[in-house]
Design a protein around this motif. Structure first.
Motif, PDB file in Angstrom:
ATOM      1  N   ALA A 179       0.837  -1.205   0.000  1.00 29.07           N
ATOM      2  CA  ALA A 179       0.000   0.000   0.000  1.00 29.07           C
ATOM      3  C   ALA A 179       0.871   1.255   0.000  1.00 29.07           C
ATOM      4  CB  ALA A 179      -0.923  -0.015   1.217  1.00 29.07           C
ATOM      5  N   ALA A 180       1.998   1.199   0.721  1.00 30.31           N
ATOM      6  CA  ALA A 180       2.860   2.383   0.821  1.00 30.31           C
ATOM      7  C   ALA A 180       3.702   2.583  -0.435  1.00 30.31           C
ATOM      8  CB  ALA A 180       3.783   2.249   2.042  1.00 30.31           C
ATOM      9  N   TRP A 181       4.303   1.504  -0.949  1.00 27.94           N
ATOM     10  CA  TRP A 181       5.324   1.672  -1.986  1.00 27.94           C
ATOM     11  C   TRP A 181       5.074   0.866  -3.256  1.00 27.94           C
ATOM     12  CZ3 TRP A 181       9.692   1.683   2.189  1.00 27.94           C
ATOM     13  CH2 TRP A 181       9.907   3.006   2.605  1.00 27.94           C
ATOM     14  N   GLY A 182       4.061  -0.033  -3.247  1.00 26.76           N
ATOM     15  CA  GLY A 182       3.623  -0.667  -4.490  1.00 26.76           C
ATOM     16  C   GLY A 182       4.498  -1.778  -5.042  1.00 26.76           C
ATOM     17  N   ARG A 183       5.612  -2.085  -4.386  1.00 25.17           N
ATOM     18  CA  ARG A 183       6.478  -3.156  -4.891  1.00 25.17           C
ATOM     19  C   ARG A 183       7.393  -3.662  -3.763  1.00 25.17           C
ATOM     20  NH1 ARG A 183       8.929  -2.254  -9.549  1.00 25.17           N
ATOM     21  NH2 ARG A 183      10.775  -3.495  -9.081  1.00 25.17           N
ATOM     22  N   ILE A 184       7.999  -4.803  -3.982  1.00 22.76           N
ATOM     23  CA  ILE A 184       8.993  -5.327  -3.029  1.00 22.76           C
ATOM     24  C   ILE A 184      10.142  -5.892  -3.854  1.00 22.76           C
ATOM     25  CG2 ILE A 184       9.491  -7.039  -1.231  1.00 22.76           C
ATOM     26  CD1 ILE A 184       6.422  -6.955  -0.611  1.00 22.76           C
ATOM     27  N   ASP A 185      11.327  -5.355  -3.645  1.00 20.99           N
ATOM     28  CA  ASP A 185      12.491  -5.797  -4.422  1.00 20.99           C
ATOM     29  C   ASP A 185      13.375  -6.774  -3.648  1.00 20.99           C
ATOM     30  OD1 ASP A 185      12.275  -4.093  -6.933  1.00 20.99           O
ATOM     31  OD2 ASP A 185      12.091  -2.595  -5.350  1.00 20.99           O
ATOM     32  N   VAL A 186      13.490  -6.540  -2.339  1.00 18.53           N
ATOM     33  CA  VAL A 186      14.402  -7.368  -1.543  1.00 18.53           C
ATOM     34  C   VAL A 186      13.723  -7.710  -0.218  1.00 18.53           C
ATOM     35  CG1 VAL A 186      16.660  -7.487  -0.383  1.00 18.53           C
ATOM     36  CG2 VAL A 186      16.429  -6.194  -2.530  1.00 18.53           C
ATOM     37  N   LEU A 187      13.773  -8.977   0.150  1.00 17.14           N
ATOM     38  CA  LEU A 187      13.377  -9.395   1.499  1.00 17.14           C
ATOM     39  C   LEU A 187      14.608  -9.953   2.191  1.00 17.14           C
ATOM     40  CD1 LEU A 187      11.452 -10.342   3.832  1.00 17.14           C
ATOM     41  CD2 LEU A 187      11.285 -12.519   2.595  1.00 17.14           C
ATOM     42  N   VAL A 188      14.929  -9.407   3.353  1.00 15.49           N
ATOM     43  CA  VAL A 188      15.949 -10.034   4.202  1.00 15.49           C
ATOM     44  C   VAL A 188      15.220 -10.628   5.398  1.00 15.49           C
ATOM     45  CG1 VAL A 188      18.096  -9.762   5.479  1.00 15.49           C
ATOM     46  CG2 VAL A 188      17.652  -8.304   3.483  1.00 15.49           C
ATOM     47  N   SER A 189      15.138 -11.944   5.426  1.00 14.07           N
ATOM     48  CA  SER A 189      14.492 -12.636   6.550  1.00 14.07           C
ATOM     49  C   SER A 189      15.553 -12.847   7.614  1.00 14.07           C
ATOM     50  CB  SER A 189      13.930 -13.980   6.085  1.00 14.07           C
ATOM     51  OG  SER A 189      13.527 -14.726   7.219  1.00 14.07           O
ATOM     52  N   ASN A 190      15.555 -11.960   8.603  1.00 14.25           N
ATOM     53  CA  ASN A 190      16.674 -11.888   9.551  1.00 14.25           C
ATOM     54  C   ASN A 190      16.242 -12.063  11.005  1.00 14.25           C
ATOM     55  OD1 ASN A 190      19.393 -10.597  10.588  1.00 14.25           O
ATOM     56  ND2 ASN A 190      17.754  -9.311  11.423  1.00 14.25           N
ATOM     57  N   ALA A 191      14.968 -11.836  11.314  1.00 11.39           N
ATOM     58  CA  ALA A 191      14.530 -11.877  12.717  1.00 11.39           C
ATOM     59  C   ALA A 191      14.915 -13.215  13.341  1.00 11.39           C
ATOM     60  CB  ALA A 191      13.015 -11.696  12.800  1.00 11.39           C
ATOM     61  N   GLY A 192      15.441 -13.159  14.540  1.00 15.16           N
ATOM     62  CA  GLY A 192      15.824 -14.411  15.187  1.00 15.16           C
ATOM     63  C   GLY A 192      16.105 -14.225  16.658  1.00 15.16           C
ATOM     64  N   VAL A 193      16.057 -15.329  17.379  1.00 12.15           N
ATOM     65  CA  VAL A 193      16.393 -15.338  18.802  1.00 12.15           C
ATOM     66  C   VAL A 193      17.246 -16.576  19.061  1.00 12.15           C
ATOM     67  CG1 VAL A 193      14.268 -14.134  19.484  1.00 12.15           C
ATOM     68  CG2 VAL A 193      14.318 -16.635  19.454  1.00 12.15           C
ATOM     69  N   GLN A 194      17.772 -16.658  20.251  1.00 19.30           N
ATOM     70  CA  GLN A 194      18.564 -17.825  20.635  1.00 19.30           C
ATOM     71  C   GLN A 194      18.088 -18.326  22.001  1.00 19.30           C
ATOM     72  OE1 GLN A 194      20.051 -20.548  20.191  1.00 19.30           O
ATOM     73  NE2 GLN A 194      21.993 -19.842  19.338  1.00 19.30           N
ATOM     74  N   ILE A 195      17.938 -19.627  22.114  1.00 24.50           N
ATOM     75  CA  ILE A 195      17.667 -20.250  23.422  1.00 24.50           C
ATOM     76  C   ILE A 195      18.646 -21.413  23.550  1.00 24.50           C
ATOM     77  CG2 ILE A 195      15.992 -21.452  24.872  1.00 24.50           C
ATOM     78  CD1 ILE A 195      13.750 -20.067  23.245  1.00 24.50           C
ATOM     79  N   VAL A 196      19.526 -21.356  24.557  1.00 27.55           N
ATOM     80  CA  VAL A 196      20.519 -22.423  24.728  1.00 27.55           C
ATOM     81  C   VAL A 196      20.142 -23.319  25.908  1.00 27.55           C
ATOM     82  CG1 VAL A 196      22.448 -21.175  23.673  1.00 27.55           C
ATOM     83  CG2 VAL A 196      22.041 -20.922  26.118  1.00 27.55           C
ATOM     84  N   ASN A 197      20.326 -24.622  25.687  1.00 25.17           N
ATOM     85  CA  ASN A 197      20.063 -25.623  26.722  1.00 25.17           C
ATOM     86  C   ASN A 197      20.500 -26.974  26.174  1.00 25.17           C
ATOM     87  OD1 ASN A 197      19.075 -25.688  29.359  1.00 25.17           O
ATOM     88  ND2 ASN A 197      17.117 -24.802  28.737  1.00 25.17           N
ATOM     89  N   PRO A 198      20.992 -27.864  27.008  1.00 19.13           N
ATOM     90  CA  PRO A 198      21.253 -29.213  26.499  1.00 19.13           C
ATOM     91  C   PRO A 198      19.939 -29.894  26.099  1.00 19.13           C
ATOM     92  CG  PRO A 198      21.725 -29.084  28.863  1.00 19.13           C
ATOM     93  CD  PRO A 198      21.338 -27.708  28.428  1.00 19.13           C
ATOM     94  N   ILE A 199      20.011 -30.819  25.144  1.00 18.92           N
ATOM     95  CA  ILE A 199      18.787 -31.422  24.598  1.00 18.92           C
ATOM     96  C   ILE A 199      17.909 -32.010  25.704  1.00 18.92           C
ATOM     97  CG2 ILE A 199      17.864 -33.269  23.118  1.00 18.92           C
ATOM     98  CD1 ILE A 199      20.325 -32.866  21.306  1.00 18.92           C
ATOM     99  N   GLU A 200      18.521 -32.671  26.668  1.00 23.57           N
ATOM    100  CA  GLU A 200      17.697 -33.354  27.684  1.00 23.57           C
ATOM    101  C   GLU A 200      16.926 -32.367  28.553  1.00 23.57           C
ATOM    102  OE1 GLU A 200      20.963 -33.245  27.631  1.00 23.57           O
ATOM    103  OE2 GLU A 200      21.882 -33.323  29.621  1.00 23.57           O
ATOM    104  N   HIS A 201      17.326 -31.105  28.554  1.00 31.07           N
ATOM    105  CA  HIS A 201      16.596 -30.087  29.322  1.00 31.07           C
ATOM    106  C   HIS A 201      15.884 -29.082  28.424  1.00 31.07           C
ATOM    107  CE1 HIS A 201      19.784 -31.065  32.516  1.00 31.07           C
ATOM    108  NE2 HIS A 201      18.652 -31.674  32.838  1.00 31.07           N
ATOM    109  N   TYR A 202      15.901 -29.336  27.099  1.00 25.89           N
ATOM    110  CA  TYR A 202      15.337 -28.349  26.172  1.00 25.89           C
ATOM    111  C   TYR A 202      13.819 -28.474  26.179  1.00 25.89           C
ATOM    112  CZ  TYR A 202      16.395 -24.933  22.521  1.00 25.89           C
ATOM    113  OH  TYR A 202      16.544 -23.758  21.815  1.00 25.89           O
ATOM    114  N   ALA A 203      13.133 -27.449  26.621  1.00 29.23           N
ATOM    115  CA  ALA A 203      11.662 -27.499  26.699  1.00 29.23           C
ATOM    116  C   ALA A 203      11.073 -27.585  25.284  1.00 29.23           C
ATOM    117  CB  ALA A 203      11.139 -26.254  27.401  1.00 29.23           C
TER     118      ALA A 203
END
Ligand code: NAD
Length: 260
Positions: A79-103
């Motif tokens: 609606a604002a600009w009428g086109r999309i030339d580039v998408l950077v899919s960058n959003a991310g987080v990190q959750i660290v835990n050993p597998i046996e404790h990974y919820a």
């Protein structure tokens, strides 16, 4: 100007790597969409960019795990600009835990942000790119798209998955002028990494200084963090590349931590 008037959406660009990419793109003439879960931070970031580059930055609040919010956000951009030339899919987080404790809830949250987010944003942008006959999708992977580390089962799984998604986008998109790439950074000093340092120290039973020196930078050639500017430069290369020669490829940006 490598991206003159190109409309570029960068998810997770209210902070860290995404913010550096937004800054680099706008300095090359792009129009930038700061798409982030954190609405207030997205608006502040867009306002800051707009002060230097009037009319070239807008904020769109979006949780990339929500089909409705992603589709509504992309519709706002159209609606604002009428086109999309580039998408950077960058959003991310990190959750660290050993597998046996990974919820299980944490596992699902990680796969949702990294994989559902990439899929949903790509799917929402492609019809517009296909209609134009051009576009670039850049997915933010990691050295962990290629290499494993303890405590990061969900992150490593998701980041490996992005390589597959990129290759399919590249194969399907070629007929429509759309390219796809993955950037694979080593450790970059952002809030995402700062949060992990004390968490990893606790889990591994070592000091925070050792986490940085041994775990994060021990395999680099020079003991240096990769910078947000390093990653933004590669994001610019992929966004503006002039042919299909690199489509489907990933590039590791890690001070020699991981070589292939
Ligand atoms: P960061 O924490 O500085 O920024 C992440 C941004 O994503 C924040 O603005 C946050 O609000 C946003 N976000 C989080 N969840 C979201 C959601 N559901 N919807 C929309 N936005 C959301 O992190 P960063 O270090 O800049 O990381 C950016 C990307 O780079 C991530 O995909 C990360 O996995 C990847 N990466 C980071 C490093 C590193 O060392 N920092 C290394 C390799 C890859």
């Amino acid at each position: 100007m490598k991206l003159q008037d190109k409309v570029c959406i960068v998810t997770g660009s209210a902070s860290g790597i995404g913010l550096a990419i937004a800054r680099r793109y706008i300095s090359e003439g792009a129009r930038i969409v700061i798409a982030d879960l954190n609405k207030a931070a997205a608006e502040t970031t867009a306002a800051e960019l707009d002060a230097t580059y009037p009319g070239r930055a807008i904020a769109v609040a979006m949780d990339v795990t929500s089909e409705e919010e992603v589709n509504a956000g992309i519709a706002e951009v159209i609606a604002a600009w009428g086109r999309i030339d580039v998408l950077v899919s960058n959003a991310g987080v990190q959750i660290v835990n050993p597998i046996e404790h990974y919820a299980f809830a944490d596992w699902k949250k990680m796969l949702a942000i990294h994989l559902d987010g990439a899929f949903l944003t790509t799917r929402a942008c492609l019809p517009h790119m296909y209609a134009q006959g051009s576009g670039a999708i850049v997915l933010m992977g990691s050295v962990h798209s290629k290499e494993a580390s303890p405590l990061k089962s969900a992150y490593v799984t998701a980041k490996h998955g992005l390589l597959g998604l990129c290759r399919v986008i590249a194969k399907e998109g070629a007929a429509h002028g759309v390219r796809a790439n993955v950037i694979c950074p080593g450790f970059v000093r952002t809030p995402l990494v700062d949060k992990q340092i004390p968490e990893q120290a606790k889990e591994l039973g070592i000091s925070e200084e050792e986490v940085v020196r041994k775990v994060m930078l021990g395999q680099t050639v020079d003991g240096e963090f990769t910078t947000v500017e390093d990653v933004a430069e590669v994001a610019l290369l992929f966004a503006g590349f002039g042919s299909n020669a690199l489509t489907g490829q990933s590039l590791v940006v890690s001070h020699g931590w991981f070589m292939e």
